[in-house]
Design an enzyme around this catalytic site. Structure first.
Site, mmCIF file in Angstrom:
data_model
loop_
_atom_site.group_PDB
_atom_site.id
_atom_site.type_symbol
_atom_site.label_atom_id
_atom_site.label_comp_id
_atom_site.label_asym_id
_atom_site.label_seq_id
_atom_site.Cartn_x
_atom_site.Cartn_y
_atom_site.Cartn_z
ATOM 1 N N ASP A 80 25.521 22.721 -1.738
ATOM 2 C CA ASP A 80 24.682 21.777 -2.482
ATOM 3 C C ASP A 80 25.337 20.403 -2.557
ATOM 4 O O ASP A 80 26.538 20.242 -2.326
ATOM 5 C CB ASP A 80 24.390 22.301 -3.887
ATOM 6 C CG ASP A 80 25.657 22.578 -4.695
ATOM 7 O OD1 ASP A 80 26.649 23.053 -4.108
ATOM 8 O OD2 ASP A 80 25.664 22.314 -5.912
ATOM 9 N N GLU A 142 27.417 24.584 -6.905
ATOM 10 C CA GLU A 142 28.746 24.154 -7.346
ATOM 11 C C GLU A 142 28.661 22.882 -8.171
ATOM 12 O O GLU A 142 29.432 22.691 -9.116
ATOM 13 C CB GLU A 142 29.650 23.935 -6.123
ATOM 14 C CG GLU A 142 31.108 23.650 -6.461
ATOM 15 C CD GLU A 142 31.436 22.168 -6.639
ATOM 16 O OE1 GLU A 142 32.561 21.863 -7.062
ATOM 17 O OE2 GLU A 142 30.554 21.311 -6.363
#
Length: 388
Positions: A80, A142
């Site tokens: 991400d 994350e």
């Protein structure tokens, strides 16, 4: 299917949006990135396991393995990116753009690009000489909750001997880092007309007292705890966002402050939470049930490693750089729970992370690729020549 060239992999990863955000309108699935990585890993003979996160639908983790048994090396990264402000970007965030010997794109160093480095390096090593398992881990979320890494930490059969997390460190090994807490302090008072203050309870005025106590706590943390490995050797407390009230002629009924705290290794999350609760307790006693302390996401503990580990020593030798401590945090404390020696080490500069016009300096590509290849070779291969 043939593995795409390094730059082609880089381009495709950047072109697959995978923003993580607590604001639902900005939040995206990472499925397209996972799909690309799954295809490429299978091309290199990996067995791929893709799982949807239990508490985040539409978000996926990938574990790819080549080689049997426990041990070996896991190369880990998150799929991400943070959101972006389009008005501050000179380039299309989802197109890999080359200019002035730099590669621009959202995730170019934080940290989709790491997967292109890893896959390209593995493709240049002779599979027949592999003598220990290689694992590639790609996680979700994350940048927000670290939910992907937290689920991986509970994996029943993932037992690498070593783990390298490819966050951008300019290929300098990181052996320890601070943790991270984001906390909301919410004051609920009693609204009313400003002409009669005694009939209300002003949440902004109570927050003024809370902030005074938080600043005392900040000084206490600075004076009581210190670890010399860090550039900022003490735990930090930042007052980051505040909002309260809705009109000048109304007594403010609610005020909320968001703070960021960065604990050192050795200072537990529970201990820090207790200190924070104690700081506001006298105010809550005076104004019963007015102050709430709320974790905005699961706190991230500090990562505690050792400069004496074999992985750190190897990384220092291959990079020519001494291992360091950093103030930001990563998935390391969760992946370390798998029982593996763990470091953070990857291409690109942390100074570019979360910045407009994020870029990778192209002169760093070959040196970074060489070090990554050597790390994999020395961990998982039986011979000295690293090129087919």
């Amino acid at each position: 299917m043939k593995l795409p060239a390094f730059m082609e992999m880089y381009q495709q990863l950047i072109a697959a949006p995978s923003i993580s955000a607590l604001e639902e309108s900005l939040n995206m699935s990472n499925q397209n990135v996972i799909h690309l990585l799954a295809q490429w890993c299978e091309t290199l003979g990996f067995i791929v396991e893709v799982t949807e996160l239990e508490h985040a639908k539409g978000k996926y983790n990938l574990i790819a393995r080549r080689g049997s048994g426990d041990g070996g090396l896991m190369l880990a990264g998150h799929t991400d990116t943070v959101p972006f402000d389009d008005s501050r970007w000179q380039f299309d965030p989802f197109k890999l753009s080359e200019q002035d010997n730099k590669l621009y794109g959202l995730g170019s160093i934080d940290m989709k690009g790491f997967f292109a480095f890893v896959l390209n390096a593995i493709s240049e090593l002779d599979e027949l000489q592999q003598n220990a398992p290689i694992m590639i881990l790609a996680t979700a979320d994350e940048e927000t909750t670290m939910a992907g890494a937290q689920e991986i930490a509970k994996h029943p059969s993932l037992k690498p001997a070593r783990c390298i997390i490819g966050e951008p460190t300019d290929m300098v090994p990181v052996f320890t880092h601070k943790g991270h807490m984001t906390t909301a302090i919410r004051i609920v008072g009693r609204s009313g007309h400003s002409s009669d203050p005694e009939r209300g309870l002003n949440a902004i005025e109570i927050m003024h007292q809370v902030i005074a106590n938080l600043l005392k706590l900040r000084e206490e943390l600075k004076n009581k705890y210190s670890t010399p490995h860090f550039a900022i050797p003490y735990p930090t407390l930042n007052l980051g966002h505040i909002h309260g009230g809705d009109n000048a002629n109304r007594i403010c009924g609610c005020c909320e402050l968001h703070i960021d705290m960065r604990p050192l290794p050795g200072l537990s999350i529970k201990e820090l939470q207790a200190m924070l609760t104690a700081a506001v307790a006298p105010i809550n006693t005076h104004y019963p049930n007015s102050v709430s302390v709320i974790d905005m996401h699961e706190p991230i503990p500090a990562f505690t490693g050792s400069t004496d580990s074999a992985l750190v020593k190897m990384a220092e030798r291959l990079s020519g750089q001494q291992a360091i401590a950093v103030n930001y945090c990563t998935e390391a404390p969760f992946l370390q729970q798998l029982g593996c020696e763990t470091i953070v080490m990857g291409p690109g500069s942390i100074n570019q992370a979360h910045q407009p016009n994020e870029f990778l300096a192209m002169e760093k590509i070959q040196p970074s690729q060489d070090i990554i290849k050597q790390l994999i070779r020395e961990s998982c291969f039986a011979y000295t020549s690293c090129i087919k």
